[in-house]
Every structure is written in C-alpha cells, then in structure tokens.
Design an enzyme around this catalytic site. Structure first.
Site, PDB file in Angstrom:
ATOM      1  N   ASP A  53       1.129  -0.934   0.244  1.00 41.91           N
ATOM      2  CA  ASP A  53      -0.656  -0.171   0.056  1.00 41.91           C
ATOM      3  C   ASP A  53       0.574   1.123  -0.481  1.00 41.91           C
ATOM      4  OD1 ASP A  53      -2.768  -1.210  -0.185  1.00 41.91           O
ATOM      5  OD2 ASP A  53      -2.389  -1.262   2.070  1.00 41.91           O
ATOM      6  N   TYR A  54       2.036   1.100   1.010  1.00 39.87           N
ATOM      7  CA  TYR A  54       2.613   2.147   0.838  1.00 39.87           C
ATOM      8  C   TYR A  54       3.384   2.946  -0.248  1.00 39.87           C
ATOM      9  CZ  TYR A  54       6.665   5.092   1.635  1.00 39.87           C
ATOM     10  OH  TYR A  54       7.608   6.414   1.803  1.00 39.87           O
ATOM     11  N   ASP A  57       0.525   4.280  -2.590  1.00 34.47           N
ATOM     12  CA  ASP A  57       0.508   5.571  -2.514  1.00 34.47           C
ATOM     13  C   ASP A  57       1.454   6.828  -3.116  1.00 34.47           C
ATOM     14  OD1 ASP A  57      -2.022   4.658  -0.974  1.00 34.47           O
ATOM     15  OD2 ASP A  57      -1.336   4.609   0.921  1.00 34.47           O
ATOM     16  N   SER A 102     -37.114  -6.563 -13.243  1.00 33.80           N
ATOM     17  CA  SER A 102     -36.982  -7.626 -11.318  1.00 33.80           C
ATOM     18  C   SER A 102     -36.776  -9.468 -11.937  1.00 33.80           C
ATOM     19  CB  SER A 102     -37.714  -7.068 -11.026  1.00 33.80           C
ATOM     20  OG  SER A 102     -38.697  -6.230 -10.186  1.00 33.80           O
ATOM     21  N   GLU A 133     -25.061 -18.220 -11.593  1.00 31.88           N
ATOM     22  CA  GLU A 133     -24.058 -17.353 -10.480  1.00 31.88           C
ATOM     23  C   GLU A 133     -24.370 -16.703  -9.004  1.00 31.88           C
ATOM     24  OE1 GLU A 133     -24.912 -13.022 -12.710  1.00 31.88           O
ATOM     25  OE2 GLU A 133     -24.130 -15.120 -13.761  1.00 31.88           O
ATOM     26  N   LYS A 135     -26.248 -14.979  -6.639  1.00 34.42           N
ATOM     27  CA  LYS A 135     -27.336 -14.007  -6.530  1.00 34.42           C
ATOM     28  C   LYS A 135     -27.042 -12.603  -5.030  1.00 34.42           C
ATOM     29  CE  LYS A 135     -32.805 -12.120  -5.579  1.00 34.42           C
ATOM     30  NZ  LYS A 135     -32.069 -11.195  -4.905  1.00 34.42           N
ATOM     31  N   LYS A 356     -34.027 -18.655  -4.307  1.00 34.58           N
ATOM     32  CA  LYS A 356     -33.815 -18.263  -2.756  1.00 34.58           C
ATOM     33  C   LYS A 356     -33.687 -19.241  -2.376  1.00 34.58           C
ATOM     34  CE  LYS A 356     -35.135 -13.911  -2.190  1.00 34.58           C
ATOM     35  NZ  LYS A 356     -34.729 -13.257  -1.835  1.00 34.58           N
TER      36      LYS A 356
END
Length: 362
Positions: A53-54, A57, A102, A133, A135, A356
C-alpha cells in the site's frame, strides 16, 4: 485483462519507478497511469496485490504532483480523477437504455423444475443449457461506457429511471474508469451489476464507528445501498465498496445499431467466433477480460435442470464461507438467441429466475 508479457512489463516498470520516484517525469505520465491502473486491478478485481500500500501511495502522489504541475496532461480516466473534490448537490433522474426488470423467484426444486418446463415449451428444446451465478445481496447499478470511457453510473430506481450517481460510482476502485471496448467495435455499452460491502470491510467499518461512539450499520446490504446516494463522495470511498458486473443489457456498433441488429452481420465474425456476446457465460468472460470484476470464476454452466438443482444446493451449503453476502443463486438460459425467443413479461424475463436460499436461523 493483462496477458503474461504485459504483466511482466508492468511489474518491471513498477520496480524501475520505485527506485527513485522523484525522477518520474511528465514524459512518463501515461506509463505511470498504466502502472497504477494495473495495480488497482490486481488489488480490487483480482484480490491478488503485487504492491505494498505504501508503494502504491507514493506512486499515486507522484502522479498527483505531475498532474498539478501539468494540468493539460490530466485525463478523465486518470486514477486521480476518482476522488470527488466537492459535495454532490442533487442526484439527477436519468433513463436507463434498457429497463432493469426484476427476477421471478423460486424457493425449492419443484419451482426450478416448473421454470425448466416453461423454458422447454417456449424454446422447443428437450435439454437447455443454463448459466448459474451467485445472487449478490447488495445494491443494483447500471453503468454506461461510451468510447471506452465511463460516462454514467445510475441506481436501479424504478427500473425505467434511476438517479445519476456517477461521482460516487467513481469511488469504487473495482469499477474501471475506462475499458477496452473499441477493439470489439462497441462504442456504447450498458452494463448491470451490484455494489457490495464485503463482510470484512463491514466489520472494520463498524469498528471505526464504535470507536467514534456512533451506532453501527445494520448489515452489509444496507451499508452498500446507503452509500450510493451520499452527498460526500470521499465518504463513499472510505466504505471500501466492491462491485460485481454481471449483465450486458445493451451495446451498439460504430453505426449506432443496437445488439439485436448486429448479431448476424459479417463484421461481427470475431465476436461470434469467441461467442463472447452470444451467451451469458461469454459476456461474463468479456467483462472480466475488459477489467471488470464479473462472476467469471463463480459462475457454472450446466445442461439440464437436475444439474442446476444440484449446484444451487451445493452452493447454499458454502454461503457462509464466502467473503460477501449472497441470498440465493440466479439461473439464466445461457444462449442469448434463446433468451430473445423466450422474451419477457412487464415484470421479469422469462429466461431467468432467482433461487432464494432459506432464511438463516436466528
């Protein structure tokens, strides 16, 4: 997205830049942007970072410095252009290129068998190939890219119209500010997906709220959906949201023709050979190859509803091991020509259904 040779070249360029960041000049600004985009993709899309990360940055700050000194060199898709410099005022209502319908729901094997029966009746086939895939349990979005550039991001709204949240969308680093659609002869494309907050990001964010004496957010879904209409885009960035893009709803060629009018044209031979825009699974690969985090790795293509039933049951058993919340699976007829043949109601497509999962026990 990045072939092996390009990956090696960008890694080598990264090492060269890191040897003395202050020596990176304005002449190298495009290469620096490419390096930063590459590492964003490794971190936010592939979850396989190659840079601390450094170090990232420091490279980012050098790009900011060069762009400040050379404002004429700033481009709309520069990594620096994600962060909004002012508050959102009002969210404008915009119309989707294609309505966001929907999905019809199913809750057991019998429902899936009935869905398959209707699909067979509409197509005249004895066995249908399906793409399955997760939901995702988040907030739906619609993205439009024009001439390879992110032109607009919108909420689902009422399905016909949503709210323009482009500035907030740019804070989500798994969504590219530009994508290579022009080599595919696609100047305009509309993509659908879901904004999520991972379980770990949710827990970390709530810990921060607790340290400030603030009430925690209720769940990752509410955290994600509530972020999209925030006035302060920097706060959106602090929530570490992610995006899965899973549906190409519209695309046109350089003559402005929509997908339905292009499918049989000879100049589409490359697309037809790869079947990238002739099947749902192919479209997920196309999105992945263009730098999006699609469910390319999570999807499964099967033949027949028995295989669908087995897979959704197996996936439900591992839902708690996933890094993000899902509340079911989506089952789609894989072939786009068959989807067109089956059509849709005013509420939902006839070629897809949501399975579901059972509600978790308290």
């Amino acid at each position: 997205m990045y072939p092996e040779k390009q990956t090696k070249d960008l890694q080598q360029q990264t090492k060269t830049f890191l040897q003395d960041i202050a020596l990176i000049s304005a002449r190298e600004i495009n290469v620096l942007r490419d390096v930063l985009r590459f590492h964003e993709h490794r971190y936010y899309v592939m979850n396989d970072p190659l840079l601390a990360d450094y170090e990232y940055d420091q490279l980012f700050k050098q790009l900011e410095k060069l762009e400040k000194e050379n404002p004429a060199l700033v481009t709309p898709d520069s990594p620096t252009q994600r962060v909004g410099s002012s508050l959102n005022q009002n969210f404008t209502t915009v119309q989707h290129l294609v309505p966001m319908l929907s999905l019809d729901n199913s809750y057991n094997a019998e429902d899936l068998i009935d869905f398959d029966r209707k699909a067979k009746e509409l197509t005249g086939l004895d066995v249908i190939e399906y793409c399955i895939e997760p939901k995702f349990d988040g907030a739906s979005i619609s993205l439009i890219y024009e001439n390879d550039m992110l032109a607009r991001g919108a909420t689902r709204g009422d399905g016909v119209e949503g709210e323009d949240i482009t500035t907030n969308i740019k804070q989500i680093r798994s969504i590219p500010l530009s994508a290579p659609f022009s080599p595919l002869d696609v100047p305009q494309i509309e993509i659908r997906g879901e904004i999520l907050m991972s379980k770990s990001a949710f827990a970390k964010y709530n810990e921060g709220l607790a340290e400030q004496g603030l009430p925690p957010l209720a769940n990752p879904r509410n955290a994600a959906s509530g972020s999209l209409r925030m006035k302060d885009p920097k706060e959106v960035g602090r929530r570490n949201l992610e995006a899965f893009l899973y549906h190409v709803s519209y695309y046109s060629d350089d003559k402005g023709k929509p997908a339905a009018e292009r499918i049989e044209e000879p100049h589409d031979a490359d697309l037809q050979d790869e079947k990238l825009l002739q099947t749902h699974a192919g479209s997920l690969k196309l999105l992945w190859d263009c730098g999006f985090r699609s469910p390319q790795k999570e999807k499964k293509v099967v033949k027949g509803i028995d295989e669908v039933i087995k897979h959704v049951s197996d996936f439900e058993a591992m839902r708690d091991d996933l890094p993000y919340e899902i509340d079911g699976m989506v089952v789609k007829v894989n072939d786009f020509a068959l989807q067109d043949q089956m059509g849709m109601t005013t509420h939902h497509p006839r070629w897809a259904i949501a399975y579901k999962f059972k509600a978790r026990q308290a």
